[in-house]
Design a protein around this motif. Structure first.
Motif, PDB file in Angstrom:
ATOM      1  N   LEU A   6     -18.167 -31.361  14.436  1.00 25.65           N
ATOM      2  CA  LEU A   6     -17.080 -32.094  13.876  1.00 25.65           C
ATOM      3  C   LEU A   6     -16.818 -33.474  14.759  1.00 25.65           C
ATOM      4  N   LYS A   7     -16.641 -34.632  14.015  1.00 28.57           N
ATOM      5  CA  LYS A   7     -16.120 -35.955  14.686  1.00 28.57           C
ATOM      6  C   LYS A   7     -15.010 -35.731  15.538  1.00 28.57           C
ATOM      7  N   ALA A   8     -15.191 -35.985  16.840  1.00 32.66           N
ATOM      8  CA  ALA A   8     -14.097 -35.573  17.877  1.00 32.66           C
ATOM      9  C   ALA A   8     -13.856 -36.621  18.872  1.00 32.66           C
ATOM     10  N   GLY A   9     -14.192 -38.038  18.555  1.00 29.69           N
ATOM     11  CA  GLY A   9     -14.038 -38.856  19.540  1.00 29.69           C
ATOM     12  C   GLY A   9     -15.204 -38.861  20.531  1.00 29.69           C
ATOM     13  N   SER A 268     -22.430 -33.774  21.252  1.00 27.20           N
ATOM     14  CA  SER A 268     -21.499 -34.145  20.364  1.00 27.20           C
ATOM     15  C   SER A 268     -20.651 -35.161  21.162  1.00 27.20           C
ATOM     16  N   THR A 269     -20.544 -36.443  20.820  1.00 25.41           N
ATOM     17  CA  THR A 269     -19.677 -37.309  21.322  1.00 25.41           C
ATOM     18  C   THR A 269     -20.003 -38.820  20.530  1.00 25.41           C
ATOM     19  N   LEU A 276     -22.491 -42.041  27.605  1.00 22.22           N
ATOM     20  CA  LEU A 276     -22.875 -40.698  27.192  1.00 22.22           C
ATOM     21  C   LEU A 276     -23.221 -40.791  25.736  1.00 22.22           C
ATOM     22  N   PRO A 277     -24.314 -40.101  25.340  1.00 22.33           N
ATOM     23  CA  PRO A 277     -25.412 -39.256  26.231  1.00 22.33           C
ATOM     24  C   PRO A 277     -26.194 -40.335  27.100  1.00 22.33           C
ATOM     25  N   ASN A 278     -26.759 -39.751  28.146  1.00 23.38           N
ATOM     26  CA  ASN A 278     -27.744 -40.728  28.901  1.00 23.38           C
ATOM     27  C   ASN A 278     -29.196 -40.348  28.177  1.00 23.38           C
ATOM     28  N   LYS A 279     -29.828 -41.701  28.101  1.00 30.47           N
ATOM     29  CA  LYS A 279     -31.403 -41.637  27.647  1.00 30.47           C
ATOM     30  C   LYS A 279     -32.153 -40.650  28.300  1.00 30.47           C
ATOM     31  N   TYR A 299     -29.524 -33.472  17.229  1.00 30.64           N
ATOM     32  CA  TYR A 299     -28.574 -33.499  16.168  1.00 30.64           C
ATOM     33  C   TYR A 299     -27.174 -34.062  16.787  1.00 30.64           C
ATOM     34  N   PHE A 300     -26.876 -35.183  16.109  1.00 32.46           N
ATOM     35  CA  PHE A 300     -25.796 -36.083  16.564  1.00 32.46           C
ATOM     36  C   PHE A 300     -24.562 -35.990  15.573  1.00 32.46           C
ATOM     37  N   ASN A 301     -23.415 -36.065  15.909  1.00 29.89           N
ATOM     38  CA  ASN A 301     -22.130 -36.155  15.129  1.00 29.89           C
ATOM     39  C   ASN A 301     -21.796 -37.393  14.768  1.00 29.89           C
ATOM     40  N   TYR A 302     -22.351 -38.423  15.308  1.00 28.22           N
ATOM     41  CA  TYR A 302     -22.054 -39.800  15.123  1.00 28.22           C
ATOM     42  C   TYR A 302     -23.417 -40.701  14.997  1.00 28.22           C
ATOM     43  N   SER A 303     -23.592 -41.233  13.946  1.00 22.53           N
ATOM     44  CA  SER A 303     -24.727 -42.285  13.638  1.00 22.53           C
ATOM     45  C   SER A 303     -24.952 -43.216  14.711  1.00 22.53           C
TER      46      SER A 303
END
Length: 336
Positions: A6-9, A268-269, A276-279, A299-303
């Protein structure tokens, strides 16, 4: 099984739904708007189906994991008996005074939990609960040690790098970090703050998922090594790995891949805290010892995070990976 990241900040909030029967919530994030638009909506749907949060896991007391749980417990639209069981290595009100906001929130959350008479296990540690079975799921606890919980003094120390590496290509990252990639010497987090995080291997039917919370790498590695020895295996085949501490390179040691084989990684972020995340984290994964000729999936929760990382098409082809984000309104969901 359905996994919803989930999107969670800039925090974690992950919902597991098993066979349309059992629901497990891992953390709650820290942003009030994200709570209202995402986690709350999922909880209301569960409530509408006359189901429950059969298990709530609060991995540790950092604000980006616990604050959304405070919103949830105080929300008058949510049934007071929605949560049936809880794992939370919390602090009692007799703990020495500390001015850290996460500490204060932990005390408030525990106070609400006590008032609601929620069944709570406060001893989720390697020594006391190494293995737990619930709802047909086998949990192998990977972190924390009891002694690390006892040492914990909350300081809000961040373990990421202080600047963004997003403008660098993967090749540039490899070239600029010979200490890591040539000499195999890593600068890793060893803070007791993250050693206190609950981390676990979840096994359900034929699926294996690693949920690392913000756990410190050497602790989880020792636990994985113990599991391999017990099972007489050289490595564990993992279906999905939720990266520790929102993809911080200091929470991912390349030695992890001496114990596991995995091609699917969850981040998740929202990317709005400390770069974050670091490349560099992705460079570590993509050059690991056992990648071989396989394709990796992130897999990312934020595009927006994926856009900022700016992976190039030729990089994806060279290093054999693909990225995915936001496949439903509340984040990213994975069906196993």
């Amino acid at each position: 099984m359905l996994i919803k990241i989930l999107k969670a900040g800039n925090g974690d909030s992950i919902l597991l739904q098993l066979d349309n029967t059992f629901n497990i919530l891992i953390d709650g994030g820290n942003n009030i708007n994200d709570y209202k638009h995402n986690l709350k909506q999922e909880i209301l749907e569960i409530q509408k189906r006359k189901e429950f949060i059969d298990l709530l896991i609060i991995t540790h007391i950092d604000q980006d994991h616990i604050k959304g749980i405070e919103y949830l417990l105080k929300d008058e639209e949510i049934s007071r008996d929605i949560i049936k069981n809880l794992w939370f290595n919390s602090f009692s009100s007799t703990t020495a005074i500390n001015n850290d906001i996460s500490f204060d929130e932990a005390l408030r959350v525990e106070s609400i939990i006590n008032s609601l008479n929620i069944s709570i296990n406060r001893q989720i540690t390697l020594e006391q609960t190494p293995k737990i079975s619930l709802f047909g799921i086998n949990f192998s606890i990977l972190s924390p040690y009891r002694e690390d919980l006892e040492k914990l003094i909350v300081k809000n120390i961040d373990i990421s790098s202080s600047s963004s590496d997003y403008k660098l290509s993967l090749k540039e990252i490899l070239d600029k970090n010979p200490r890591i990639f040539a000499d195999k010497i890593e600068d890793l987090d060893t803070s007791v703050e993250n050693k206190s995080s609950i981390a676990f291997l979840l096994e359900y039917k034929s699926k294996k998922i690693l949920f690392l919370g913000d756990a410190e790498s050497t602790v989880t590695h020792k636990s994985l090594e113990k599991i391999l020895n017990e099972r007489g295996l050289d490595e564990l085949n993992i279906d999905y790995l939720k990266l520790s501490h929102h993809g911080s390179h200091k929470s991912l040691s390349m030695n992890l891949f001496n114990y596991i084989k995995c091609n699917n990684f969850i981040i998740s972020t929202n990317g709005k805290k400390e770069n974050l995340p670091n490349k560099l984290t992705f460079a570590k994964i993509l050059t690991r010892i056992n990648k071989e000729d396989t394709k990796d999936n992130f897999y990312f929760n934020y595009s927006s995070v994926l856009k900022d990382l700016n992976f190039l098409k030729d990089e994806k082809e060279k290093f054999k990976f693909e990225c995915y984000s936001e496949n439903f309104e509340h984040g990213y969901k994975i069906e196993l």
